[in-house]
Design a protein around this motif. Structure first.
Motif, PDB file in Angstrom:
ATOM      1  N   LEU A  31       0.882  -1.305   0.263  1.00 50.03           N
ATOM      2  CA  LEU A  31      -0.032  -0.320   0.144  1.00 50.03           C
ATOM      3  C   LEU A  31       1.059   1.277   0.271  1.00 50.03           C
ATOM      4  O   LEU A  31       0.538   1.921  -1.072  1.00 50.03           O
ATOM      5  CB  LEU A  31      -0.663   0.341   1.201  1.00 50.03           C
ATOM      6  N   ARG A  32       1.852   1.081   1.210  1.00 51.87           N
ATOM      7  CA  ARG A  32       2.530   2.292   0.950  1.00 51.87           C
ATOM      8  C   ARG A  32       3.375   3.179  -0.900  1.00 51.87           C
ATOM      9  O   ARG A  32       3.114   4.257  -0.971  1.00 51.87           O
ATOM     10  CB  ARG A  32       3.901   2.413   1.788  1.00 51.87           C
ATOM     11  N   GLU A  33       3.807   1.543  -1.188  1.00 47.01           N
ATOM     12  CA  GLU A  33       4.996   2.038  -2.659  1.00 47.01           C
ATOM     13  C   GLU A  33       3.803   2.054  -3.592  1.00 47.01           C
ATOM     14  O   GLU A  33       3.991   2.862  -4.680  1.00 47.01           O
ATOM     15  CB  GLU A  33       5.370   0.188  -3.285  1.00 47.01           C
ATOM     16  N   HIS A  34       2.905   1.519  -4.220  1.00 44.91           N
ATOM     17  CA  HIS A  34       2.245   1.496  -4.569  1.00 44.91           C
ATOM     18  C   HIS A  34       0.231   2.130  -4.615  1.00 44.91           C
ATOM     19  O   HIS A  34      -0.428   2.016  -5.632  1.00 44.91           O
ATOM     20  CB  HIS A  34       1.465  -0.466  -5.539  1.00 44.91           C
ATOM     21  N   GLY A  35       0.298   2.153  -3.306  1.00 48.85           N
ATOM     22  CA  GLY A  35      -1.447   2.943  -2.933  1.00 48.85           C
ATOM     23  C   GLY A  35      -2.126   2.090  -3.647  1.00 48.85           C
ATOM     24  O   GLY A  35      -1.942   0.337  -3.403  1.00 48.85           O
ATOM     25  N   PRO A  36      -3.764   2.081  -2.853  1.00 44.74           N
ATOM     26  CA  PRO A  36      -4.596   1.502  -2.763  1.00 44.74           C
ATOM     27  C   PRO A  36      -5.365   1.098  -4.354  1.00 44.74           C
ATOM     28  O   PRO A  36      -4.975   1.939  -5.202  1.00 44.74           O
ATOM     29  CB  PRO A  36      -5.579   2.053  -1.920  1.00 44.74           C
ATOM     30  N   CYS A  37      -6.060   0.001  -4.195  1.00 43.64           N
ATOM     31  CA  CYS A  37      -5.884  -0.111  -5.814  1.00 43.64           C
ATOM     32  C   CYS A  37      -8.091  -0.048  -5.830  1.00 43.64           C
ATOM     33  O   CYS A  37      -8.814   0.353  -4.794  1.00 43.64           O
ATOM     34  CB  CYS A  37      -6.701  -1.613  -5.892  1.00 43.64           C
ATOM     35  N   PRO A  38      -9.203  -0.457  -6.496  1.00 44.91           N
ATOM     36  CA  PRO A  38     -10.442   0.344  -6.426  1.00 44.91           C
ATOM     37  C   PRO A  38     -11.551  -0.629  -5.431  1.00 44.91           C
ATOM     38  O   PRO A  38     -11.972  -0.291  -4.981  1.00 44.91           O
ATOM     39  CB  PRO A  38     -10.568   0.007  -8.353  1.00 44.91           C
ATOM     40  N   LEU A  39     -10.474  -1.595  -5.148  1.00 47.85           N
ATOM     41  CA  LEU A  39     -11.139  -2.933  -4.021  1.00 47.85           C
ATOM     42  C   LEU A  39     -11.459  -2.443  -2.622  1.00 47.85           C
ATOM     43  O   LEU A  39     -11.518  -3.245  -1.819  1.00 47.85           O
ATOM     44  CB  LEU A  39     -11.562  -3.968  -4.477  1.00 47.85           C
ATOM     45  N   HIS A  40     -10.057  -1.537  -2.955  1.00 41.24           N
ATOM     46  CA  HIS A  40      -9.667  -1.465  -0.825  1.00 41.24           C
ATOM     47  C   HIS A  40     -10.572   0.139  -0.746  1.00 41.24           C
ATOM     48  O   HIS A  40     -11.530   0.041  -1.200  1.00 41.24           O
ATOM     49  CB  HIS A  40      -8.261  -0.722  -0.955  1.00 41.24           C
ATOM     50  N   ARG A  41     -10.943  -0.881   0.668  1.00 44.46           N
ATOM     51  CA  ARG A  41     -11.773   0.179   1.840  1.00 44.46           C
ATOM     52  C   ARG A  41     -10.902   1.629   1.871  1.00 44.46           C
ATOM     53  O   ARG A  41     -10.698   1.689   2.814  1.00 44.46           O
ATOM     54  CB  ARG A  41     -12.379  -1.060   2.965  1.00 44.46           C
ATOM     55  N   GLN A  42     -11.494   2.456   1.494  1.00 40.01           N
ATOM     56  CA  GLN A  42     -11.361   3.815   1.206  1.00 40.01           C
ATOM     57  C   GLN A  42     -11.382   4.395   1.816  1.00 40.01           C
ATOM     58  O   GLN A  42     -10.509   5.296   3.221  1.00 40.01           O
ATOM     59  CB  GLN A  42     -11.652   4.708   0.554  1.00 40.01           C
ATOM     60  N   SER A  43     -12.222   3.948   3.528  1.00 43.23           N
ATOM     61  CA  SER A  43     -12.459   4.821   4.653  1.00 43.23           C
ATOM     62  C   SER A  43     -11.597   4.432   5.705  1.00 43.23           C
ATOM     63  O   SER A  43     -11.445   4.651   7.384  1.00 43.23           O
ATOM     64  CB  SER A  43     -13.884   4.279   5.293  1.00 43.23           C
ATOM     65  N   PHE A  44     -10.812   2.859   5.804  1.00 48.74           N
ATOM     66  CA  PHE A  44      -9.590   2.832   6.229  1.00 48.74           C
ATOM     67  C   PHE A  44      -8.520   3.494   6.488  1.00 48.74           C
ATOM     68  O   PHE A  44      -7.854   3.172   5.627  1.00 48.74           O
ATOM     69  CB  PHE A  44      -9.150   0.942   6.072  1.00 48.74           C
TER      70      PHE A  44
END
Length: 264
Positions: free
Chosen positions: A221-234
């Motif tokens: 997550l730190r290197e690539h960032g989240p994808c669309p299926l990650h929970r953005q509110s976490f």
């Protein structure tokens, strides 16, 4: 404490160290390890089901969810009505079972239960209504899909928005056979869903971590960032320093729309 022993011309000073100082202090257990130790001590039985049967209920459903603490994908719930005439041995909290054992038990549950059903609430909906409400929503939906329907609910720690008689049970998946069965069905269902996304998002190690906060997942997550299926509110997701990734097929669809507009 020091002692001197006379040995002729040579005196040797012997230092004795108290026993309690020679061993390292016990390392305190983490919250998750302490909970796991507690769950292992609990006994999963039919005592809650039997109480409901004695009160006249016939279709007692255990209800549970999995994936509540995951950073990725849906929360999945299951509801199971066990057959009082058929005992499925080995039911317990799905977290305490090896994956292979869960698969075997899930198959037995699906084969011998009077009814079972699953329901999922996706990451986008979780971000809209929060994970607690999403868990309750998934559990209620799973209950509504049971056929035949239940007349009494045993729910893991929560109370659902429905008119059916229900009993919330703390650590229910470790105490009630019906709730344990639901946790196993939900866990096997969700794990299968997450594993299918692993080749699409290989950098996160989803096949092994199922979307939870493992060191590899957090590093990705730190290197690539989240994808669309990650929970953005976490927090570990929205704190990621790299912007959200976009699926290739989304870009392709966007390109097709642009071309259509240009040619119109």
């Amino acid at each position: 404490m020091h002692h001197k022993r006379g040995l002729g011309e040579d005196d040797v000073t012997v230092t004795s160290v108290p026993q309690k100082l020679t061993s390292a202090p016990a390392k305190p257990l983490s919250a998750s390890a302490a909970k796991l130790r507690l769950l292992k001590k609990l006994h999963c039985t039919l005592r809650f089901e039997k109480k409901a049967w004695q009160l006249g209920a016939r279709m007692v459903a255990g209800v549970d969810e999995v994936g509540r603490g995951s950073l990725f994908g849906p929360v999945v719930a299951a509801a199971v009505i066990l057959d009082p005439a058929y005992r499925i041995r080995g039911l317990r909290d799905s977290k305490l079972l090896l994956a292979e054992r869960r698969e075997v038990l899930a198959e037995r549950i699906r084969e011998h239960a009077l009814a079972w059903a699953v329901a999922a609430v996706d990451a986008a909906r979780i971000d809209q209504i929060n994970i607690y409400q999403a868990s309750r929503l998934a559990m209620r939906e799973a209950v509504s899909r049971l056929d035949p329907g239940p007349d009494h609910l045993l729910v893991d720690a929560l109370r659902l928005d429905c008119e059916l008689p229900q009993q919330p049970i703390v650590h229910g998946d470790a105490l009630s056979a019906s709730i344990a069965a639901a946790s196993i069905i939900a866990k096997v269902e969700r794990d299968g869903m997450i594993v299918e996304w692993d080749p699409v998002f290989p950098v996160y190690g989803l096949a092994s971590n199922k979307g939870y906060s493992t060191p590899r997942h957090l590093a990705a997550l730190r290197e690539h960032g989240p994808c669309p299926l990650h929970r953005q509110s976490f927090a570990p997701v929205w704190n990621a320093p790299v912007p959200q990734d976009v699926l290739a097929f989304m870009l392709e669809e966007g390109g097709e729309e642009t071309e259509s507009l240009e040619s119109a």
